[in-house]
Scaffold this motif. Structure first.
Motif, PDB file in Angstrom:
ATOM      1  N   SER A 196      30.928  39.287   6.214  1.00  0.00           N
ATOM      2  CA  SER A 196      30.689  40.412   7.124  1.00  0.00           C
ATOM      3  C   SER A 196      29.675  39.986   8.168  1.00  0.00           C
ATOM      4  N   ASP A 198      27.652  41.396  11.576  1.00  0.00           N
ATOM      5  CA  ASP A 198      27.273  42.492  12.470  1.00  0.00           C
ATOM      6  C   ASP A 198      26.707  41.894  13.748  1.00  0.00           C
ATOM      7  N   LYS A 234      40.876  43.478  18.370  1.00  0.00           N
ATOM      8  CA  LYS A 234      41.021  44.020  17.026  1.00  0.00           C
ATOM      9  C   LYS A 234      42.468  43.890  16.547  1.00  0.00           C
ATOM     10  N   ASN A 259      35.773  46.126  13.667  1.00  0.00           N
ATOM     11  CA  ASN A 259      35.515  47.541  13.919  1.00  0.00           C
ATOM     12  C   ASN A 259      34.304  47.723  14.822  1.00  0.00           C
ATOM     13  N   THR A 261      31.397  49.985  15.270  1.00  0.00           N
ATOM     14  CA  THR A 261      30.792  50.895  14.302  1.00  0.00           C
ATOM     15  C   THR A 261      29.664  51.751  14.856  1.00  0.00           C
ATOM     16  N   ALA A 262      29.167  51.462  16.057  1.00  0.00           N
ATOM     17  CA  ALA A 262      28.110  52.296  16.629  1.00  0.00           C
ATOM     18  C   ALA A 262      28.066  52.107  18.137  1.00  0.00           C
ATOM     19  N   ASN A 281      31.341  45.193  13.843  1.00  0.00           N
ATOM     20  CA  ASN A 281      31.376  44.591  12.510  1.00  0.00           C
ATOM     21  C   ASN A 281      32.675  43.815  12.362  1.00  0.00           C
TER      22      ASN A 281
END
Length: 432
Positions: A196, A198, A234, A259, A261-262, A281
């Motif tokens: 993962s 970020d 994506k 994704n 995510t914010a 992410n």
């Protein structure tokens, strides 16, 4: 199997969990780790032994929105005969933020019938309470411990750039055999997990009065082409599949994920935002190269920024968990048999599979010695609202995990049947 039934003190287990969930240890910011260490020192004192605090140097973990000492705790209870092999039991003490939508107090233990609600009940303060109760039950039953348990209470699993287990492993403070209780209560043998990554993207515009927009550069509006480009990327990313065996009933292979995510920017209606922050992410398979993963996103954003009036932009890495590859070893059958007996589940139901979720245990394999055996257990299930509102676990799972821990360490526990551990096979035609 164990010669006698080991009785778990249900009241003590719930009392421990009640204390743990009352202390807000959410990440971000992860500001209460020293207080959590003090609580755990007190909670494990009845097991005897020693407690050691290990603080991670600030230069390694410093990041925006994160503050407070990164205090990890290692407890070596006085339980096993001298010279018994060590087995580390891993926990993370941080939780996801409380968030919205709760219908019960998030930081208070609420029991409704068989269910136990609170932030951290399943992920993973419930596992801490269950393991302590299991070790105490084995000692109180008068059984000899086959292995010396070492309890590692670690920081920053929920995010950040330097989780505690990474630092402990680099300092050679983790045993060669590890039970990771940040997993599932379902019958599973761990075949690994995805990485993962970020990435935080900061876009610079120019703040101005919204009645005079020609004097500024709206960072949010100018970032829209970037969002479009990332959405197109994506689609391409998620065509890539892994050879890691997928969960039973998943309907197909595990595939890479991207994704958004914010998104953050702006403060009020009368001002154009001068900055816009986007968090991406990326879940990447063990077959993928993380340098290429980073570069692909950077190239995508760089190309799309050229179509805007943005003054500048930058990309920073704000979280990274490497993939975990198959870590099964000679102790896996014993742990699997202990879980089967503890949860009263037939041994043949345990199968090996991976996940597109991630684990800080990637740092165990990708830094320092990579030969450690990692076994997985825990309290998560798909319906337990982990990271969501009204997170819960059940008494059956709490007691089942406690019994599993007790059985694994019990010198009287013998396994005669080894579970079948399938080899990984190609689950799709294309690979990352």
């Amino acid at each position: 199997m164990s010669k006698t039934v080991i009785q778990i003190d249900e009241h003590a287990l719930l009392h421990t969990l009640e204390e743990l969930v009352a202390l807000d240890s959410s990440f971000p910011p992860g500001a209460s780790y020293p207080e959590m260490a003090t609580m755990l020192e007190r909670t494990t004192a009845h097991l005897g032994g020693t407690c050691t605090r290990i603080d991670i140097p600030e230069a390694l973990w410093r990041a925006q929105g994160v503050h407070g000492a990164r205090t990890n705790l290692i407890v070596r209870p006085d339980l096993a005969p001298q010279g018994a092999p060590e087995v580390t039991i891993y926990f993370h003490v941080d939780t996801a933020p409380v968030g919205d939508g709760w219908t019960r107090p998030a930081l208070e233990l609420t029991r409704e019938g068989n269910r136990v609600y609170a932030r951290g009940a399943a992920d993973m303060k419930g596992a801490i309470a269950a393991a302590i109760a299991g070790l105490a039950a084995l000692r109180d039953a008068g059984h000899q411990f086959e292995y010396q348990p070492v309890l590692a209470f670690c920081t920053d699993e929920e995010g950040g750039i330097y989780p505690g287990i990474r630092y402990l492993a680099e300092q050679d403070l983790v045993s060669d055999v590890i039970i990771n209780l940040n997993g599932s209560a379902t019958p599973r043998i761990w075949a690994g997990s995805f990485g993962s990554l970020d990435l935080t993207l900061m876009f610079e515009g120019k703040a101005a009065h919204s009645g005079r927009p020609h004097l500024g550069v709206n960072a949010i509006e100018q970032a829209l082409p970037v969002l479009d480009a990332l959405t197109s990327l994506k689609v391409e990313v998620e065509k890539r599949v892994s050879s890691m065996p997928p969960p039973p009933g998943s309907g197909g292979p595990l595939h890479a994920l991207l994704n958004i995510t914010a998104i953050r920017g702006g403060e009020k209606g009368s001002a154009l935002p001068g900055q816009c922050e986007i968090v991406v992410n990326r879940r990447y398979a063990p077959e993928e190269d993380v340098a290429r993963v980073r570069a692909e996103i950077h190239e995508c954003v760089e190309a799309s920024v050229k179509k805007t009036n943005l003054i500048g932009w930058r990309m920073s890495e704000t979280g990274h968990l490497p993939p975990v590859e198959n870590s099964q070893g000679m102790m896996t059958p014993r742990w699997t048999a202990a879980m089967a007996a503890g949860h009263n589940v037939p041994l043949e139901e345990f199968v090996a599979y991976g996940s597109s979720t991630s684990s800080d245990f990637g740092w165990i394999q990708h830094g320092g010695r990579g030969s450690r055996e990692i076994m997985l257990g825990g309290l998560s299930r798909p319906d337990r609202n982990v990271h969501g509102a009204d997170e819960f676990t059940t008494m059956e799972d709490l007691l089942g995990l406690a019994r599993s821990i007790a059985l694994f360490f019990d010198a009287h526990f013998h396994t005669t049947t080894k579970p079948k551990i399938p080899t990984q096979s190609n689950q799709g035609e294309s690979k990352p």
